[in-house]
Write a protein that holds these residues in place. Structure first.
Motif, short mmCIF file in Angstrom:
data_model
loop_
_atom_site.label_atom_id
_atom_site.label_comp_id
_atom_site.label_asym_id
_atom_site.label_seq_id
_atom_site.Cartn_x
_atom_site.Cartn_y
_atom_site.Cartn_z
N UNK A 172 -5.81 12.95 3.61
CA UNK A 172 -5.57 11.63 4.20
C UNK A 172 -5.06 11.75 5.62
N UNK A 174 -2.50 14.03 6.66
CA UNK A 174 -1.13 14.54 6.84
C UNK A 174 -1.17 15.92 7.48
N UNK A 182 7.05 14.36 2.13
CA UNK A 182 6.17 13.55 2.97
C UNK A 182 4.86 13.27 2.25
N UNK A 185 5.39 10.60 -0.32
CA UNK A 185 5.55 9.29 0.33
C UNK A 185 4.19 8.73 0.74
N UNK A 186 3.36 9.61 1.32
CA UNK A 186 2.06 9.13 1.79
C UNK A 186 1.16 8.73 0.62
N UNK A 189 2.41 5.43 -0.78
CA UNK A 189 2.12 4.34 0.16
C UNK A 189 0.64 3.97 0.10
N UNK A 190 -0.24 4.97 0.04
CA UNK A 190 -1.68 4.72 -0.04
C UNK A 190 -2.03 4.05 -1.36
#
Lengths: 313, 190
Positions: A172, A174, A182, A185-186, A189-190
């Motif tokens: 994605x 990162x 992290x 979190x990503x 969030x996605x």
């Protein structure tokens, strides 16, 4: 430097929220206060400026020039000190501040609704959050899904399979040097950012993301978030009571802050003393009030829910 | 080299990504309440036109790309290169390869004012004016009087490009063409 759309006539003197929007916001504030009055939850007001602030590795506080005091990022610490001193269930609606958080869904100054319920656990508090959101946004159904299940359903990876999570997050975009926190979190969030038309409680956070929630019998944090139409609106805990564990988490926060070059934050000794005295068994939750107003109005920018957003304040 | 941090990202900003110049189309701040802040970006690769999506952690930076959008007049082609001139009084000339000019070459016969994007002073893309006027060099004989019916036929223009035209169009007609769609608009003169 001035923005190109703002001329010398200061066209930005105008409010970002229309009179109609501000009337709806006022009605929502009134409904919220009635909701808690009916349930005998007491409104409190705690300081906006404090001598200490949170240690969260991902939250930066604003310091008021000349005072060495921090604008509070949430009323949590002060409210917990009230609870330790014998307050019953309490709520607060007021301004909070977070440095650098600016976007369609973020304004560095925003309105937080936070409340604590004695004797509640996360499950029971989620029910009450749903009751309030039904009052403010209209009735809907709520789904509850664990953090791990959300990630697995969306990406087909197990949340504790760190290499697979990192690989997926790199797909994605990162950066390769980013860590597992992290990546999680990503991915979350996605996964939640596409849930239009849904009200979803995310439950059972990984223990590394417990923040101030206690760890449950299943080894997961008794922490939840409410996501409405893909937007995070609430974050709640069955509150951690153990003062030693609290102190050790604050230390861990500061190690993470050091590792990424953020300034360390001294642990709040008054909060630790209060929790040594004894925090009653309780659950608490923080709600981004401006986001609820935006969702009620169907606008995609919380600036429109405020009298004056960050660029006009 | 200048660089931009995520909090400076905004539409129109020109940055370098994987060695190519890109223009930021959209940038969104995303942050879980307790989690890492990200900036989600959509960028157009100015060399290929392709749109890329990337996610950066707040505070990450991208190098600035020295990109300039200019208006230049097309002069001529020597077959390998298409030559453009600045009309700001400098008369400075730039040459663009066939790859850079791409399909736009079908609309250029000389004196058109084009938008030329320069990266490190070299053309990387050329956009033709929205409308050009070009003469027909080859087409089937026109059907006199048939100005209203819907049929079309192919016609070759002075530049070598082929477009669809109404049946009444004849060799020698000058046509107004919308370069954005590649469609016939009207006949300028018979």
């Amino acid at each position: 430097m001035s923005s190109p759309d703002i001329g010398s006539d200061h066209a930005d003197w105008r409010p970002s929220g229309t009179p109609d929007v501000l009337r709806i916001r006022a009605a929502m504030l009134r409904d919220t206060r009635s909701f808690f009055a009916e349930r005998r939850v007491t409104e409190v007001q705690t300081p906006v400026l404090g001598t200490t602030t949170v240690t969260d590795p991902q939250i930066e506080s604003l310091i008021v020039h000349g005072s060495r005091r921090y604008l509070q990022t949430s009323p949590e610490y002060h409210m917990k000190r009230l609870l330790a001193a014998g307050a019953s269930s309490i709520y607060q609606i007021g301004p909070v501040f977070r440095a650098g958080e600016r976007g369609r869904w973020h304004n560095p100054e925003f309105t937080m609704l936070e409340w604590y319920r004695l004797g509640f656990d996360a499950m029971r508090l989620m029910d009450e959050v749903a009751d309030l959101v039904d009052v403010l946004l209209g009735h809907a159904t709520y789904r509850r899904r664990s953090y791990a299940e959300i990630i697995r359903r969306r990406f087909g990876v197990a949340v504790d399979a760190h290499d697979a999570c990192l690989e997926t997050a790199r797909g994605l975009g990162l950066a390769r040097d980013a860590g597992i926190e992290d990546a999680h979190d990503l991915l979350l969030a996605e996964a939640i950012g596409t849930g239009r038309g849904q009200r979803l409680f995310v439950t059972d956070f990984p223990p590394q993301q417990a923040a101030l929630a206690r760890i449950g019998a299943n080894g997961m944090a008794e922490r939840f978030e409410l996501v409405v139409d893909g937007i995070e609106v609430a974050n709640g805990y069955h509150e951690l009571r153990d003062a030693d564990e609290l102190e050790s988490r604050m230390g861990a926060d500061n190690r993470r802050r050091r590792a990424v070059g953020r300034p360390e934050v001294a642990a709040d000794q008054r909060l630790l003393a209060a929790q040594r005295q004894g925090l009653p068994d309780c659950a608490g939750v923080a709600v981004g009030f401006d986001r609820l107003v935006a969702l009620r109005l169907g606008v995609a920018d919380i600036g429109e829910t405020m009298a004056f957003d960050w660029d006009r304040a | 080299m200048a660089s931009y941090s995520t909090n400076e990202f905004r539409p129109g900003l020109k940055v370098l990504l994987e060695g190519d110049p890109c223009s930021i189309l959209a940038s969104e701040f995303v942050k879980p309440g307790k989690g890492q802040a990200f900036t989600r970006v959509k960028l157009r690769n100015l060399k290929t036109g392709r749109v890329w999506e990337r996610t950066y952690r707040s505070g990450e930076t991208l190098d600035a790309a020295d990109v300039l959008e200019t208006q230049m007049e097309f002069l001529y082609t020597d077959g390998d290169f298409w030559h453009f001139m600045n009309t700001d009084g400098s008369f400075e000339q730039k040459e663009a390869s066939a790859t850079v000019v791409g399909d736009v070459k079908g609309w250029l016969q000389g004196q058109e004012m084009c938008s030329v994007t320069l990266w490190n002073d070299e053309p990387i893309s050329v956009v033709a004016p929205n409308f050009v006027e070009l003469a027909v060099t080859e087409t089937d004989p026109g059907i006199r009087g048939d100005t209203a019916q819907g049929g079309t036929k192919p016609a070759t223009l002075a530049t070598g490009a082929t477009i669809k035209v109404p049946l009444f169009v004849e060799i020698g007609d000058v046509l107004r063409i919308d370069t954005r769609t590649g469609e016939y608009v009207s006949r300028v003169k018979a």
